[in-house]
Design a protein around this motif. Structure first.
Motif, PDB file in Angstrom:
ATOM      1  N   ASP A 149       5.257  11.951  -2.807  1.00 50.52           N
ATOM      2  CA  ASP A 149       5.794  11.119  -1.736  1.00 50.52           C
ATOM      3  C   ASP A 149       5.332   9.669  -1.841  1.00 50.52           C
ATOM      4  N   LEU A 150       4.062   9.447  -2.190  1.00 51.16           N
ATOM      5  CA  LEU A 150       3.518   8.093  -2.236  1.00 51.16           C
ATOM      6  C   LEU A 150       3.712   7.415  -3.591  1.00 51.16           C
ATOM      7  N   LYS A 151       4.163   8.183  -4.583  1.00 47.38           N
ATOM      8  CA  LYS A 151       4.388   7.647  -5.934  1.00 47.38           C
ATOM      9  C   LYS A 151       3.108   7.112  -6.567  1.00 47.38           C
ATOM     10  N   GLN A 152       1.985   7.692  -6.158  1.00 46.39           N
ATOM     11  CA  GLN A 152       0.687   7.344  -6.729  1.00 46.39           C
ATOM     12  C   GLN A 152      -0.125   8.625  -6.874  1.00 46.39           C
ATOM     13  N   PRO A 153      -0.980   8.709  -7.899  1.00 43.90           N
ATOM     14  CA  PRO A 153      -1.833   9.895  -8.027  1.00 43.90           C
ATOM     15  C   PRO A 153      -2.752  10.046  -6.820  1.00 43.90           C
ATOM     16  N   VAL A 154      -2.891  11.262  -6.338  1.00 45.52           N
ATOM     17  CA  VAL A 154      -3.847  11.574  -5.273  1.00 45.52           C
ATOM     18  C   VAL A 154      -4.881  12.501  -5.896  1.00 45.52           C
ATOM     19  N   ILE A 155      -6.082  11.997  -6.067  1.00 47.24           N
ATOM     20  CA  ILE A 155      -7.137  12.677  -6.815  1.00 47.24           C
ATOM     21  C   ILE A 155      -8.067  13.412  -5.851  1.00 47.24           C
ATOM     22  N   VAL A 156      -8.323  14.674  -6.123  1.00 50.83           N
ATOM     23  CA  VAL A 156      -9.187  15.494  -5.274  1.00 50.83           C
ATOM     24  C   VAL A 156     -10.586  15.564  -5.856  1.00 50.83           C
ATOM     25  N   GLU A 157     -11.585  15.344  -5.015  1.00 49.25           N
ATOM     26  CA  GLU A 157     -12.977  15.387  -5.451  1.00 49.25           C
ATOM     27  C   GLU A 157     -13.809  16.109  -4.396  1.00 49.25           C
ATOM     28  N   ASN A 158     -14.452  17.199  -4.771  1.00 51.84           N
ATOM     29  CA  ASN A 158     -15.286  17.959  -3.840  1.00 51.84           C
ATOM     30  C   ASN A 158     -16.695  17.383  -3.797  1.00 51.84           C
TER      31      ASN A 158
ATOM     32  N   GLY B  78     -20.994  19.101   5.068  1.00 50.97           N
ATOM     33  CA  GLY B  78     -20.038  18.003   4.962  1.00 50.97           C
ATOM     34  C   GLY B  78     -20.628  16.622   4.999  1.00 50.97           C
ATOM     35  N   LEU B  79     -21.915  16.485   5.322  1.00 50.86           N
ATOM     36  CA  LEU B  79     -22.487  15.153   5.481  1.00 50.86           C
ATOM     37  C   LEU B  79     -22.625  14.399   4.169  1.00 50.86           C
ATOM     38  N   ILE B  80     -22.717  15.112   3.047  1.00 47.64           N
ATOM     39  CA  ILE B  80     -22.745  14.426   1.745  1.00 47.64           C
ATOM     40  C   ILE B  80     -21.416  13.716   1.504  1.00 47.64           C
ATOM     41  N   ALA B  81     -20.316  14.385   1.825  1.00 44.97           N
ATOM     42  CA  ALA B  81     -18.993  13.760   1.683  1.00 44.97           C
ATOM     43  C   ALA B  81     -18.835  12.598   2.652  1.00 44.97           C
ATOM     44  N   VAL B  82     -19.338  12.765   3.866  1.00 43.45           N
ATOM     45  CA  VAL B  82     -19.282  11.682   4.861  1.00 43.45           C
ATOM     46  C   VAL B  82     -19.954  10.432   4.312  1.00 43.45           C
ATOM     47  N   ARG B  83     -21.148  10.587   3.760  1.00 42.79           N
ATOM     48  CA  ARG B  83     -21.881   9.433   3.221  1.00 42.79           C
ATOM     49  C   ARG B  83     -21.165   8.828   2.020  1.00 42.79           C
ATOM     50  N   GLU B  84     -20.579   9.687   1.191  1.00 43.70           N
ATOM     51  CA  GLU B  84     -19.850   9.208   0.019  1.00 43.70           C
ATOM     52  C   GLU B  84     -18.674   8.321   0.420  1.00 43.70           C
ATOM     53  N   VAL B  85     -17.925   8.762   1.406  1.00 41.80           N
ATOM     54  CA  VAL B  85     -16.747   7.998   1.840  1.00 41.80           C
ATOM     55  C   VAL B  85     -17.157   6.696   2.522  1.00 41.80           C
ATOM     56  N   LEU B  86     -18.235   6.731   3.289  1.00 40.80           N
ATOM     57  CA  LEU B  86     -18.660   5.520   3.982  1.00 40.80           C
ATOM     58  C   LEU B  86     -19.214   4.466   3.031  1.00 40.80           C
TER      59      LEU B  86
ATOM     60  N   TYR C 241       0.835  -1.202   0.000  1.00 40.82           N
ATOM     61  CA  TYR C 241       0.000   0.000   0.000  1.00 40.82           C
ATOM     62  C   TYR C 241       0.862   1.241   0.000  1.00 40.82           C
ATOM     63  N   PRO C 242       0.500   2.231  -0.844  1.00 39.26           N
ATOM     64  CA  PRO C 242      -0.548   2.185  -1.878  1.00 39.26           C
ATOM     65  C   PRO C 242       0.030   1.735  -3.216  1.00 39.26           C
ATOM     66  N   ASN C 243      -0.744   1.033  -3.981  1.00 34.72           N
ATOM     67  CA  ASN C 243      -0.301   0.611  -5.309  1.00 34.72           C
ATOM     68  C   ASN C 243      -1.273   1.046  -6.406  1.00 34.72           C
ATOM     69  N   ARG C 244      -2.160   1.983  -6.076  1.00 34.89           N
ATOM     70  CA  ARG C 244      -3.059   2.593  -7.054  1.00 34.89           C
ATOM     71  C   ARG C 244      -3.486   3.968  -6.536  1.00 34.89           C
ATOM     72  N   PRO C 245      -4.178   4.760  -7.331  1.00 36.72           N
ATOM     73  CA  PRO C 245      -4.516   6.129  -6.916  1.00 36.72           C
ATOM     74  C   PRO C 245      -5.338   6.194  -5.625  1.00 36.72           C
ATOM     75  N   ILE C 246      -5.114   7.252  -4.882  1.00 35.10           N
ATOM     76  CA  ILE C 246      -5.873   7.539  -3.662  1.00 35.10           C
ATOM     77  C   ILE C 246      -6.821   8.701  -3.951  1.00 35.10           C
ATOM     78  N   ARG C 247      -8.010   8.588  -3.461  1.00 28.11           N
ATOM     79  CA  ARG C 247      -9.054   9.592  -3.681  1.00 28.11           C
ATOM     80  C   ARG C 247      -9.266  10.409  -2.399  1.00 28.11           C
ATOM     81  N   LEU C 248      -9.096  11.722  -2.501  1.00 31.53           N
ATOM     82  CA  LEU C 248      -9.396  12.622  -1.386  1.00 31.53           C
ATOM     83  C   LEU C 248     -10.764  13.234  -1.636  1.00 31.53           C
ATOM     84  N   VAL C 249     -11.722  12.921  -0.799  1.00 28.68           N
ATOM     85  CA  VAL C 249     -13.073  13.482  -0.913  1.00 28.68           C
ATOM     86  C   VAL C 249     -13.175  14.651   0.054  1.00 28.68           C
TER      87      VAL C 249
END
Length: 306
Positions: free
Chosen positions: A39-48, A54-62, A8-16
């Motif tokens: 640093d992680l040598k993997q894409p870190v993708i940002v998604e608003n 913030g509860l919409i993002a909370v539900r999305e991540v869960l 870990y990690p061996n594929r992109p990470i998603r920041l919600v």
């Protein structure tokens, strides 16, 4: 089920991100993503995924697997205040996440319309007491840091100020600049465009002591409301069940980024201070903050929602 940490990690990470583009947490998260990618040598993708403080993002991540590849970036209002504002959501936020790292911390600023004679906290208090309900305060959303701040200010100063919600922090700041509101408590990052344009003026900060990035500004506490202290922060969180090794990997990587001088300089430019990147210490801090705000929200009917 927790996933093994090997490789870990061996594929992109998603920041919600729980707030809209241009908001203070968004600024911090996008800076973080740039350096984490290196640093992680993997894409870190940002998604608003803004909405309902913030509860919409909370539900999305869960909805995502607990594997460390989907990370929630959320402010203190979402993680420590909202669970008590929207009581039915408390378990979802406080019970279903693990803390990874605090990304930044900052004090809020009090801004007012330029040229309206509200040049200090004292002048603002005098105006509010002379004409109860005449002054209007903008805030970003129910349960947001700006909403909590104005309600606490009204309570502790004993003044009547009319409050109006806006969809985002930048929209609330623009309302002050355009004359649709008289004052706003918000971060330096969210208010800088209207302050630097001269359409609004920053008159105080909300910390226990003067904010080191703008030391010439007094605190609200030293300006006539002695018990008024609010600081805000944003952090990274993952759903419970993510392997401890993966949380440690993320926390360590974020700590390395926050220790980078260039990253710290960029955060300072946005009015932010690098946070504490230790997962255990941030977990304890977050829980303590949530307990503190539970008591505060219970004392304010304006903050309580279904």
């Amino acid at each position: 089920m927790a996933q093994p940490a090997t490789g870990y990690p061996n594929r992109p990470i998603r920041l919600v991100i729980a707030t809209p583009p241009g908001s203070t947490p968004d600024v911090g998260a996008r800076l973080l993503a740039q350096y984490l990618t290196e640093d992680l040598k993997q894409p870190v993708i940002v998604e608003n995924k803004p909405g309902v403080n913030g509860l919409i993002a909370v539900r999305e991540v869960l909805k995502s697997p607990a594997d460390g590849y989907t990370v929630l970036v959320a402010p203190s209002s979402t993680m420590a205040v909202t669970p008590h504002v929207y009581k039915k959501q408390a378990g979802q936020v406080l019970n279903d996440f693990s803390a990874v790292s605090q990304i930044y911390q900052t004090d809020m600023s009090l801004i007012v319309r330029s040229g309206e004679g509200l040049e200090s906290v004292g002048a603002l208090l005098d105006a509010a007491r002379k004409s109860p309900g005449k002054l209007t305060a903008a805030y970003a959303a129910v349960g947001s840091a700006s909403h909590v701040a104005i309600e606490l200010f009204k309570q502790q100063a004993g003044v009547d100020i009319y409050t109006v919600p806006f969809n985002t922090s930048p929209a609330a700041a623009l309302a002050v600049a355009s004359g649709n509101a008289d004052l706003l408590f918000e971060t330096v990052a969210s208010t800088e465009p209207v302050v630097s344009s001269g359409r609004a003026k920053r008159i105080a900060m909300t910390g226990a002591s003067r904010f080191k990035l703008v030391p010439t500004l007094p605190t609200v506490a030293e300006s006539g409301v002695p018990r008024f202290v609010i600081t805000t922060w944003a952090g990274a969180f993952v759903p419970r069940g993510v392997a401890p090794d993966r949380i440690a990997t993320l926390s360590s990587a974020i700590g390395k980024v926050l220790a980078n001088r260039d990253m710290a300089r960029k955060l300072h430019t946005a009015g932010l201070l690098p946070g504490d990147a230790s997962a255990p210490s941030f977990e304890a801090f977050w829980r303590a903050e949530a307990a503190l705000w539970e008591k505060t929200v219970a004392q304010s009917k304006a903050l309580q929602q279904e």
